[in-house]
Design a protein around this motif. Structure first.
Motif, PDB file in Angstrom:
ATOM      1  N   VAL A 121       0.844  -1.204   0.000  1.00  0.00           N
ATOM      2  CA  VAL A 121       0.000   0.000   0.000  1.00  0.00           C
ATOM      3  C   VAL A 121       0.871   1.242   0.000  1.00  0.00           C
ATOM      4  O   VAL A 121       2.058   1.210   0.365  1.00  0.00           O
ATOM      5  CB  VAL A 121      -0.945   0.022   1.228  1.00  0.00           C
ATOM      6  CG1 VAL A 121      -1.815  -1.208   1.260  1.00  0.00           C
ATOM      7  CG2 VAL A 121      -0.163   0.175   2.521  1.00  0.00           C
ATOM      8  N   THR A 142     -10.669   7.277  -1.261  1.00  0.00           N
ATOM      9  CA  THR A 142      -9.907   6.509  -2.240  1.00  0.00           C
ATOM     10  C   THR A 142     -10.712   6.321  -3.524  1.00  0.00           C
ATOM     11  O   THR A 142     -11.926   6.523  -3.557  1.00  0.00           O
ATOM     12  CB  THR A 142      -9.521   5.131  -1.670  1.00  0.00           C
ATOM     13  OG1 THR A 142     -10.708   4.435  -1.272  1.00  0.00           O
ATOM     14  CG2 THR A 142      -8.604   5.295  -0.475  1.00  0.00           C
ATOM     15  N   THR A 143     -10.014   5.918  -4.572  1.00  0.00           N
ATOM     16  CA  THR A 143     -10.651   5.846  -5.892  1.00  0.00           C
ATOM     17  C   THR A 143     -11.640   4.703  -6.028  1.00  0.00           C
ATOM     18  O   THR A 143     -12.581   4.790  -6.812  1.00  0.00           O
ATOM     19  CB  THR A 143      -9.582   5.702  -6.982  1.00  0.00           C
ATOM     20  OG1 THR A 143      -8.768   4.557  -6.697  1.00  0.00           O
ATOM     21  CG2 THR A 143      -8.687   6.933  -7.032  1.00  0.00           C
ATOM     22  N   ALA A 144     -11.429   3.617  -5.301  1.00  0.00           N
ATOM     23  CA  ALA A 144     -12.312   2.444  -5.430  1.00  0.00           C
ATOM     24  C   ALA A 144     -12.590   1.888  -4.046  1.00  0.00           C
ATOM     25  O   ALA A 144     -11.663   1.604  -3.289  1.00  0.00           O
ATOM     26  CB  ALA A 144     -11.684   1.384  -6.326  1.00  0.00           C
ATOM     27  N   ASN A 152      -5.116  -3.492  -1.097  1.00  0.00           N
ATOM     28  CA  ASN A 152      -6.193  -2.708  -0.483  1.00  0.00           C
ATOM     29  C   ASN A 152      -6.043  -2.711   1.033  1.00  0.00           C
ATOM     30  O   ASN A 152      -5.403  -3.582   1.610  1.00  0.00           O
ATOM     31  CB  ASN A 152      -7.560  -3.289  -0.865  1.00  0.00           C
ATOM     32  CG  ASN A 152      -7.886  -3.043  -2.328  1.00  0.00           C
ATOM     33  OD1 ASN A 152      -7.004  -2.747  -3.118  1.00  0.00           O
ATOM     34  ND2 ASN A 152      -9.148  -3.174  -2.681  1.00  0.00           N
ATOM     35  N   ASN A 158      -9.149   0.994  -2.022  1.00  0.00           N
ATOM     36  CA  ASN A 158      -7.999   0.823  -2.914  1.00  0.00           C
ATOM     37  C   ASN A 158      -6.868   1.763  -2.501  1.00  0.00           C
ATOM     38  O   ASN A 158      -6.975   2.973  -2.646  1.00  0.00           O
ATOM     39  CB  ASN A 158      -8.413   1.089  -4.358  1.00  0.00           C
ATOM     40  CG  ASN A 158      -7.253   0.925  -5.318  1.00  0.00           C
ATOM     41  OD1 ASN A 158      -6.292   0.244  -5.008  1.00  0.00           O
ATOM     42  ND2 ASN A 158      -7.344   1.547  -6.485  1.00  0.00           N
ATOM     43  N   THR A 159      -5.795   1.193  -1.990  1.00  0.00           N
ATOM     44  CA  THR A 159      -4.599   1.961  -1.622  1.00  0.00           C
ATOM     45  C   THR A 159      -3.346   1.290  -2.166  1.00  0.00           C
ATOM     46  O   THR A 159      -2.256   1.471  -1.637  1.00  0.00           O
ATOM     47  CB  THR A 159      -4.498   2.082  -0.088  1.00  0.00           C
ATOM     48  OG1 THR A 159      -4.557   0.765   0.495  1.00  0.00           O
ATOM     49  CG2 THR A 159      -5.632   2.920   0.468  1.00  0.00           C
ATOM     50  N   ALA A 160      -3.471   0.502  -3.221  1.00  0.00           N
ATOM     51  CA  ALA A 160      -2.362  -0.317  -3.731  1.00  0.00           C
ATOM     52  C   ALA A 160      -1.228   0.547  -4.261  1.00  0.00           C
ATOM     53  O   ALA A 160      -1.448   1.570  -4.923  1.00  0.00           O
ATOM     54  CB  ALA A 160      -2.862  -1.248  -4.832  1.00  0.00           C
ATOM     55  N   ASP A 193      -8.328  -8.978  -1.397  1.00  0.00           N
ATOM     56  CA  ASP A 193      -8.108  -7.533  -1.502  1.00  0.00           C
ATOM     57  C   ASP A 193      -6.870  -7.099  -0.733  1.00  0.00           C
ATOM     58  O   ASP A 193      -6.111  -6.230  -1.190  1.00  0.00           O
ATOM     59  CB  ASP A 193      -9.335  -6.779  -1.005  1.00  0.00           C
ATOM     60  CG  ASP A 193     -10.435  -6.735  -2.057  1.00  0.00           C
ATOM     61  OD1 ASP A 193     -10.399  -7.583  -2.968  1.00  0.00           O
ATOM     62  OD2 ASP A 193     -11.326  -5.865  -1.978  1.00  0.00           O
ATOM     63  N   SER A 247     -13.452  -2.378   1.899  1.00  0.00           N
ATOM     64  CA  SER A 247     -12.150  -2.484   1.241  1.00  0.00           C
ATOM     65  C   SER A 247     -11.910  -1.223   0.422  1.00  0.00           C
ATOM     66  O   SER A 247     -12.736  -0.852  -0.417  1.00  0.00           O
ATOM     67  CB  SER A 247     -12.105  -3.719   0.336  1.00  0.00           C
ATOM     68  OG  SER A 247     -10.912  -3.755  -0.410  1.00  0.00           O
ATOM     69  N   ASN A 279      -3.819  -7.786  -2.684  1.00  0.00           N
ATOM     70  CA  ASN A 279      -3.703  -6.936  -3.868  1.00  0.00           C
ATOM     71  C   ASN A 279      -3.520  -5.468  -3.528  1.00  0.00           C
ATOM     72  O   ASN A 279      -3.657  -4.610  -4.401  1.00  0.00           O
ATOM     73  CB  ASN A 279      -4.931  -7.114  -4.772  1.00  0.00           C
ATOM     74  CG  ASN A 279      -4.870  -8.399  -5.574  1.00  0.00           C
ATOM     75  OD1 ASN A 279      -4.248  -8.471  -6.623  1.00  0.00           O
ATOM     76  ND2 ASN A 279      -5.510  -9.435  -5.055  1.00  0.00           N
TER      77      ASN A 279
END
Length: 510
Positions: free
Chosen positions: A64, A100-102, A120, A135-137, A115, A133, A118
C-alpha cells in the motif's frame, strides 16, 4: 477414513462469512495471515464520533501507499462529525467519507484476503457484518525503459514492465478508443493471480473472445506466476515445435495486433504481452516493419527470409552434397573440400554436430554470464575454439565457415519461439541428410510444410492468409505501402472486412 486435503480445508475456511461479532471477525483475519508470526500484517485501531464508532484497519506492508492510507482513509475517519443513521454506517463511510478511488463492501473472508493481498486496506467495524475495502495499492515497480530483446532503430523506445496496470496504461495511451475492453480473470486455485484480457470490441471476433476466456477459466493448477507459464496452459499443441502464441515486450507492436483483431493477455510479474491467435507471418514480422519506408522494409524481409533458409538448411545441404551427391559439386570446389578433409579423422556428420553444439553452448553461455564480460567471452570463445579445432585437425575450415554463417543467420530471427523452432529443425535436417541425402531433405521439407499447414492457433490456420488464401490488412511476405493497407485480418468481425484506411491522397505511383 480419507483425510481431507489441506488445500480444501483452507478453501472452506476462507469461505467464512463475517458476523456482527467484532472479535470473531478480527480473529478470522489474524488466522488467515498467521498473525503475529507474520509481521507484514499491520493493524490500526480507531475510534470516532466520541467513541460511539470503533473499528480496526488492516493492510499488508509493502503493498500500500501509506500516505494514501493516512490522508484518504484514517484522516476522514477521525474527522467524521455527522452521526450516521442506524444500520447506515457502512454505506455512509463508503459513499461519503473515504476518499480513495475504489471502495467496495465485503462479506466473505476470502474476498477480504484477496483484496489485502492486492494492496487494499480493510476496515472492520463493531457490530457490523460487512467490511470495507479501499484501494490503496502501491507495489514497487521499475520505471518504463527501452526494450532489451525487440530493439528497433526507428520507433518508440519503451517496453512493458512487470506491472499490469502500467502495461494497460501504455496500451491505452496508443489506443484511445472506448471500445478497448479490459476484462480481469483470476487463475490459480491456491495462490491466485489476475489475468487481464484486452481486445477491441467490434473488431475482435466474439467466438475467439469466448474461446480464450474458456481456456483461461479451464486452467486447474495451484499457481500461475506469469504469462510464460499461462502460455503453456492455453497453447493449442503442447508437444509441437511450432508455437501457437506470441510474446512481445513492445506496446506499439501489441497495439498493432489489437487493431488487427487479436487478443492480448497481461499479468503482473510479466514484462510482456501474450498475443493470440497468431500465424507464421506474425512470428516473421518485426516491430519495425511499419516504421520504415516500403523499399527498406521489403529489403529487410528478403534478408530475413534468406536467413531462415540458411539457418535451417545450410549444414544439411553441405552434409548431403559432400557425402551422397559429390557429382553435383563443381570439380574445383570438390577438390578444395577434399583437401581440407584429407587429414580430418572424423566423419562430416560429427564435425557438424561438434561445432553446432559448441556454438549453441557459447550462445547460451553468452546469455547467462554477467553482461559486462558476456560479449567478450562469446567472441573470444568462438575464435579460440574454432581456430584450435582447425589446427588440431578435428574439423575442416569449411565446416567452421558453414556453422558460422548458420549461427549468424539464426540471430536475424527476432522472435524467440520461432528461433528455437528453427534451431531444433536444423539438427533434425542434419540427421536426415546424413541417412538419405537430398531425397531425405526434400521429403522432410514436404512433411514439415504439410504438418504446419494443418496447424491452427485458436481455430486460425497457421499459414493463413496465404493457405488458405484471404485478404489481409498488411502484405504478408512483402509489405504494401501504408496507404494500401486496407483490410483487417480475416478472423476479425465480418462487418469490419472492408477498407478502413485513408484513401489515396495526392499523387502516388502505384
Amino acid at each position: 477414513m480419507t483425510k481431507e486435503p489441506s488445500s480444501s480445508r483452507n478453501q472452506t475456511k476462507n469461505d467464512s462469512l463475517f458476523t456482527d461479532d467484532f472479535q470473531h471477525n478480527i480473529t478470522l483475519i489474524y488466522e488467515a495471515f498467521s498473525y503475529p508470526t507474520n509481521q507484514s500484517l499491520k493493524t490500526r485501531q480507531f475510534s470516532a464520533l466520541q467513541g460511539t464508532m470503533s473499528g480496526i484497519l488492516f493492510f499488508l506492508e509493502g503493498t500500500v501507499e501509506e500516505t494514501t492510507v493516512e490522508t484518504h482513509v484514517m484522516k476522514p475517519l477521525y474527522e467524521l462529525s455527522d452521526k450516521p443513521e442506524d444500520g447506515k454506517v457502512v454505506d455512509m463511510l463508503a459513499n461519503s467519507v473515504l476518499l480513495t478511488t475504489a471502495i467496495r463492501e465485503i462479506v466473505r473472508l476470502q474476498d477480504a484476503v484477496h483484496d489485502l493481498l492486492n494492496g487494499n486496506c480493510l476496515i472492520l467495524l463493531e457490530n457490523e457484518k460487512i467490511a470495507i475495502s479501499a484501494n490503496t495499492a502501491s507495489f514497487e515497480k521499475r520505471v518504463v525503459s527501452e526494450p532489451t530483446v525487440e530493439n528497433v532503430v526507428r520507433g518508440p523506445k519503451e517496453a512493458f514492465i512487470e506491472s499490469m496496470a502500467v502495461n494497460q496504461s501504455l496500451l491505452r495511451r496508443q489506443v484511445k478508443d472506448s471500445r478497448l475492453i479490459c476484462e480481469n480473470m483470476t487463475v490459480g486455485d491456491v495462490f491466485s493471480n489476475e489475468v487481464s484480457i484486452m481486445y477491441i470490441k467490434g473488431i475482435a471476433d466474439d467466438k475467439l473472445i469466448k474461446e480464450v476466456k474458456q481456456k483461461v477459466e479451464g486452467i486447474q493448477t495451484d499457481v500461475i506466476q506469469n504469462l510464460s507459464i499461462l502460455e503453456q496452459f492455453i497453447e493449442s499443441r503442447t508437444y509441437s515445435l511450432v508455437p501457437s502464441t506470441l510474446m512481445t515486450e513492445r506496446p506499439d507492436r501489441a497495439t498493432s495486433f489489437l487493431l488487427g483483431g487479436h487478443i492480448l493477455l497481461l499479468m503482473n510479474n510479466s514484462p510482456y504481452a501474450l498475443i493470440v491467435p497468431i500465424t507464421f507471418w506474425s512470428l516473421f514480422h518485426t516491430a519495425e516493419d511499419q516504421y520504415l519506408r516500403w523499399a527498406n522494409v521489403n529489403f529487410i524481409r528478403i534478408i530475413s527470409i534468406l536467413a531462415i533458409f540458411i539457418a535451417i538448411f545450410t549444414p544439411s545441404i553441405y552434409l548431403a552434397a559432400s557425402t551422397f551427391h559429390v557429382e553435383m559439386l563443381p570439380p574445383d570446389l570438390l577438390f578444395a573440400i577434399a583437401a581440407t578433409r584429407e587429414i580430418v579423422p572424423i566423419p562430416v556428420l560429427w564435425e557438424i554436430i561438434l561445432l553446432e553444439f559448441t556454438f549453441e553452448i557459447l550462445r547460451e553461455a553468452g546469455i547467462r554470464i554477467p553482461s559486462v564480460i558476456g560479449p567478450t567471452i562469446g567472441i573470444v570463445g568462438a575464435l579460440i575454439l574454432g581456430q584450435a579445432a582447425v589446427q588440431a585437425n578435428l574439423v575442416s575450415p569449411i565446416i567452421v565457415i558453414v556453422v558460422a554463417i548458420t549461427g549468424l543467420s539464426s540471430f536475424v530471427i527476432q522472435d524467440l519461439s520461432l528461433n528455437f523452432m528453427i534451431r531444433i529443425l536444423r539438427f533434425l535436417f542434419i540427421f536426415i541428410a546424413n541417412f538419405m541425402g537430398f531425397f531425405g531433405i526434400f521429403l522432410a521439407v514436404a512433411c514439415t510444410i504439410a504438418y504446419m499447414s494443418s496447424l491452427k492457433s485458436f481455430n486460425v490456420p497457421f499459414f493463413s492468409p496465404l493457405a488458405p488464401y484471404f485478404h489481409s490488412q498488411r502484405g504478408v511476405v512483402f509489405r504494401k505501402p501504408v496507404w494500401k493497407q486496407a483490410l483487417v485480418p480475416f478472423f476479425s468481425n465480418s462487418r469490419y472486412k472492408k477498407k478502413v484506411s485513408n484513401p489515396k491522397v495526392g499523387s502516388r505511383d502505384d
